[in-house]
Design an enzyme around this catalytic site. Structure first.
Site, PDB file in Angstrom:
ATOM      1  NE  ARG A   2       1.231   1.804 -29.681  1.00 20.95           N
ATOM      2  CZ  ARG A   2       2.215   2.320 -30.415  1.00 20.95           C
ATOM      3  NH1 ARG A   2       1.974   2.871 -31.558  1.00 20.95           N
ATOM      4  NH2 ARG A   2       3.452   2.278 -29.974  1.00 20.95           N
ATOM      5  NE  ARG A   6       8.956   2.492 -27.945  1.00 16.91           N
ATOM      6  CZ  ARG A   6       9.004   3.395 -28.930  1.00 16.91           C
ATOM      7  NH1 ARG A   6      10.162   3.882 -29.310  1.00 16.91           N
ATOM      8  NH2 ARG A   6       7.910   3.802 -29.514  1.00 16.91           N
ATOM      9  NE  ARG A  15      11.341  -2.459 -28.869  1.00 14.61           N
ATOM     10  CZ  ARG A  15      12.399  -1.850 -29.388  1.00 14.61           C
ATOM     11  NH1 ARG A  15      13.485  -1.690 -28.658  1.00 14.61           N
ATOM     12  NH2 ARG A  15      12.367  -1.409 -30.629  1.00 14.61           N
ATOM     13  CG  ASP A  52       2.039  -2.349 -35.504  1.00 16.86           C
ATOM     14  OD1 ASP A  52       2.276  -1.576 -34.570  1.00 16.86           O
ATOM     15  OD2 ASP A  52       1.812  -1.945 -36.666  1.00 16.86           O
ATOM     16  CE1 TYR A 127       2.350   3.755 -40.742  1.00 14.11           C
ATOM     17  CE2 TYR A 127      -0.003   3.500 -40.361  1.00 14.11           C
ATOM     18  CZ  TYR A 127       1.240   3.959 -39.955  1.00 14.11           C
ATOM     19  OH  TYR A 127       1.362   4.634 -38.772  1.00 14.11           O
TER      20      TYR A 127
HETATM   21  O1  CP3 Z   1      -0.883  -2.480 -25.811  1.00 14.58           O
HETATM   22  C1  CP3 Z   1      -0.747  -3.341 -26.680  1.00 14.58           C
HETATM   23  O2  CP3 Z   1      -0.308  -4.466 -26.436  1.00 14.58           O
HETATM   24  C2  CP3 Z   1      -1.193  -3.000 -28.069  1.00 14.58           C
HETATM   25  C3  CP3 Z   1      -0.169  -3.102 -29.063  1.00 14.58           C
HETATM   26  C4  CP3 Z   1      -0.243  -2.209 -30.279  1.00 14.58           C
HETATM   27  C5  CP3 Z   1       0.938  -1.858 -30.974  1.00 14.58           C
HETATM   28  N1  CP3 Z   1       0.582  -1.198 -32.100  1.00 14.58           N
HETATM   29  C6  CP3 Z   1       2.291  -2.208 -30.529  1.00 14.58           C
HETATM   30  C7  CP3 Z   1       3.425  -1.348 -30.965  1.00 14.58           C
HETATM   31  C8  CP3 Z   1      -1.325  -1.682 -30.992  1.00 14.58           C
HETATM   32  C9  CP3 Z   1      -2.803  -1.721 -30.663  1.00 14.58           C
HETATM   33  C10 CP3 Z   1      -0.778  -1.037 -32.143  1.00 14.58           C
HETATM   34  C11 CP3 Z   1      -1.591  -0.398 -33.187  1.00 14.58           C
HETATM   35  C12 CP3 Z   1      -0.946   0.550 -34.107  1.00 14.58           C
HETATM   36  N2  CP3 Z   1       0.276   0.458 -34.738  1.00 14.58           N
HETATM   37  C13 CP3 Z   1      -1.573   1.706 -34.599  1.00 14.58           C
HETATM   38  C14 CP3 Z   1      -2.979   2.126 -34.236  1.00 14.58           C
HETATM   39  C15 CP3 Z   1      -3.034   2.731 -32.884  1.00 14.58           C
HETATM   40  C16 CP3 Z   1      -2.486   4.124 -32.836  1.00 14.58           C
HETATM   41  O3  CP3 Z   1      -1.570   4.301 -32.010  1.00 14.58           O
HETATM   42  O4  CP3 Z   1      -2.988   4.972 -33.551  1.00 14.58           O
HETATM   43  C17 CP3 Z   1      -0.687   2.357 -35.480  1.00 14.58           C
HETATM   44  C18 CP3 Z   1      -0.913   3.645 -36.220  1.00 14.58           C
HETATM   45  C19 CP3 Z   1       0.486   1.534 -35.564  1.00 14.58           C
HETATM   46  C20 CP3 Z   1       1.682   1.757 -36.439  1.00 14.58           C
HETATM   47  C21 CP3 Z   1       2.906   1.848 -35.610  1.00 14.58           C
HETATM   48  N3  CP3 Z   1       3.510   0.774 -34.985  1.00 14.58           N
HETATM   49  C22 CP3 Z   1       3.695   2.999 -35.316  1.00 14.58           C
HETATM   50  C23 CP3 Z   1       3.397   4.398 -35.821  1.00 14.58           C
HETATM   51  C24 CP3 Z   1       4.770   2.577 -34.505  1.00 14.58           C
HETATM   52  C25 CP3 Z   1       5.921   3.381 -33.976  1.00 14.58           C
HETATM   53  C26 CP3 Z   1       5.459   3.941 -32.678  1.00 14.58           C
HETATM   54  C27 CP3 Z   1       6.564   4.453 -31.804  1.00 14.58           C
HETATM   55  O5  CP3 Z   1       6.263   4.528 -30.616  1.00 14.58           O
HETATM   56  O6  CP3 Z   1       7.667   4.755 -32.251  1.00 14.58           O
HETATM   57  C28 CP3 Z   1       4.621   1.196 -34.290  1.00 14.58           C
HETATM   58  C29 CP3 Z   1       5.510   0.331 -33.477  1.00 14.58           C
HETATM   59  C30 CP3 Z   1       4.877  -0.235 -32.251  1.00 14.58           C
HETATM   60  N4  CP3 Z   1       3.691  -0.911 -32.242  1.00 14.58           N
HETATM   61  C31 CP3 Z   1       5.410  -0.226 -30.935  1.00 14.58           C
HETATM   62  C32 CP3 Z   1       4.523  -0.944 -30.133  1.00 14.58           C
HETATM   63  C33 CP3 Z   1       4.671  -1.303 -28.680  1.00 14.58           C
HETATM   64  C34 CP3 Z   1       6.765   0.354 -30.525  1.00 14.58           C
HETATM   65  C35 CP3 Z   1       7.764  -0.689 -30.895  1.00 14.58           C
HETATM   66  C36 CP3 Z   1       8.896  -0.849 -29.938  1.00 14.58           C
HETATM   67  O7  CP3 Z   1       8.698  -1.377 -28.828  1.00 14.58           O
HETATM   68  O8  CP3 Z   1       9.996  -0.491 -30.324  1.00 14.58           O
END
Ligand code: CP3
Length: 318
Positions: A2, A6, A15, A52, A127
């Site tokens: 990722r 944020r 956002r 995601d 999940y």
């Molecule tokens: O850089 C990019 O554009 C990639 C985007 C991306 C997101 N999620 C955006 C996201 C990718 C590749 C993911 C994959 C993802 N999502 C994984 C595998 C990668 C890893 O980190 O292990 C997993 C386990 C998830 C599940 C997930 N989604 C979680 C645990 C969370 C909460 C994370 C947090 O920071 O609180 C998310 C939400 C999420 N997915 C966010 C983003 C940018 C945060 C959302 C926000 O902006 O509020």
């Protein structure tokens, strides 16, 4: 990994305007914009599309929201619950992502690669059963150990569905794909072979004909290096708990990706430079994608990411 998110002020700004995370994912213009933000700022070699791992579960009947942590309102807790999980065949329901991929591909310089992705079967399975991120994975493990054959069927269905989903991403413009096994580290070797590596292998094999590089990211998988030796993919992604020099020897047929601890980015620039140079020195010359060992956390300073990226960009092999 990722790379949007944020920690970037320009992401927080979009956002706030867009409202919630899922709306951002489902609006191609917005998703494309936040995909491109880290590329503009850092000049990275590849963009990973903004989405995601959980969004492709929605077309299968899963009620999902993010606050920002993911939450599933109708998790699968019993074997009978699996009947509620119906993936569309042929694949459909994520047309917004195909549009985003097309928009990003159009905007990117030709030499910048575009990466599509999905969750690995085990990670998605956790999940679906837990309904959220877990510390112990007790519910997923309870399901797997009470009903091992049913759990096998679940992860195999996820493998088949994610293969179709990745195919749709490549058709829309993704030039490489990454499969995130974010929670494989919760499993011992025997269970990891059965419930994580086996179904991930099934998924990766199914997309072998697409002709794009396949990256398998095994977060917390340092105890599984030898088990990943024959994974049907071009690249193994590692988190920082793996020793990169050891992995270079243990996985002679793969390119590697990783694996700086994102926590190092919380430290001073000198430490970031030193650790990054040590990482690149330990990496295989046969094929290597310099990267973090996991995504950038929201509290990481933008300056630290620049230092990391610039250290790699200035590096020259002797
Ligand atoms: O850089 C990019 O554009 C990639 C985007 C991306 C997101 N999620 C955006 C996201 C990718 C590749 C993911 C994959 C993802 N999502 C994984 C595998 C990668 C890893 O980190 O292990 C997993 C386990 C998830 C599940 C997930 N989604 C979680 C645990 C969370 C909460 C994370 C947090 O920071 O609180 C998310 C939400 C999420 N997915 C966010 C983003 C940018 C945060 C959302 C926000 O902006 O509020």
């Amino acid at each position: 990994m990722r790379q949007a998110g944020r920690y970037l002020p320009e992401y927080r700004e979009v956002r706030t305007r867009a409202g919630d995370f899922l709306t951002m994912c489902r609006t191609p213009e917005i998703a494309a914009e936040v995909t491109l933000q880290p590329i503009r700022r850092f000049g990275l070699d590849a963009a990973i599309v903004f989405s995601d791992i959980l969004t492709p579960l929605v077309p299968a009947g899963i009620e999902l929201d993010f606050a920002p942590a993911p939450h599933i309102a109708n998790p699968l807790r019993t074997p009978a619950d699996l009947d509620r999980l119906r993936f569309p065949e042929p694949w459909s329901g994520t047309e917004f992502l195909s549009e985003t991929l097309a928009l990003v591909r159009e905007a990117l310089a030709p030499e910048t690669a575009l990466i599509g992705f999905c969750g690995a079967p085990w990670t998605l399975g956790t999940y679906l059963v837990e309904g959220s991120t877990s510390r112990s994975f007790s519910l997923a493990k309870a399901f797997a150990h009470h009903h091992p054959g049913v759990f096998d069927a679940l992860v195999n269905r996820l493998a088949d569905a994610m293969a179709a989903y990745l195919r749709s991403q490549v058709e829309a413009g993704a030039q490489a794909v990454q499969v995130f096994d974010s929670w494989i580290g919760a499993l011992g070797a025997e269970d990891a072979r059965r419930w994580a590596l086996g179904p991930a292998r099934r998924l990766l094999e199914k997309i072998g004909d697409l002709g794009v590089p396949r990256i398998y990211f095994a977060n917390g998988g340092a105890h599984l290096l030898h088990d990943m030796r024959d994974m049907p993919c071009e690249v193994i992604g590692l988190d920082w708990r793996a020793d990169l020099a050891m992995a270079t020897r243990a996985l002679p047929d793969h390119a590697l990706q990783g694996n700086l601890d994102p926590g190092v980015l919380m430290g001073p620039d000198d430490a970031i430079r030193a650790r990054t140079l040590a990482m690149v020195a330990a990496a295989p010359r046969r094929g290597y994608i310099a990267n973090l060992g996991h995504g950038v956390t929201p509290d990481v300073p933008v300056r630290a990411v620049s230092t990391f990226v610039e250290t790699i960009q200035r590096y020259r092999y002797e």
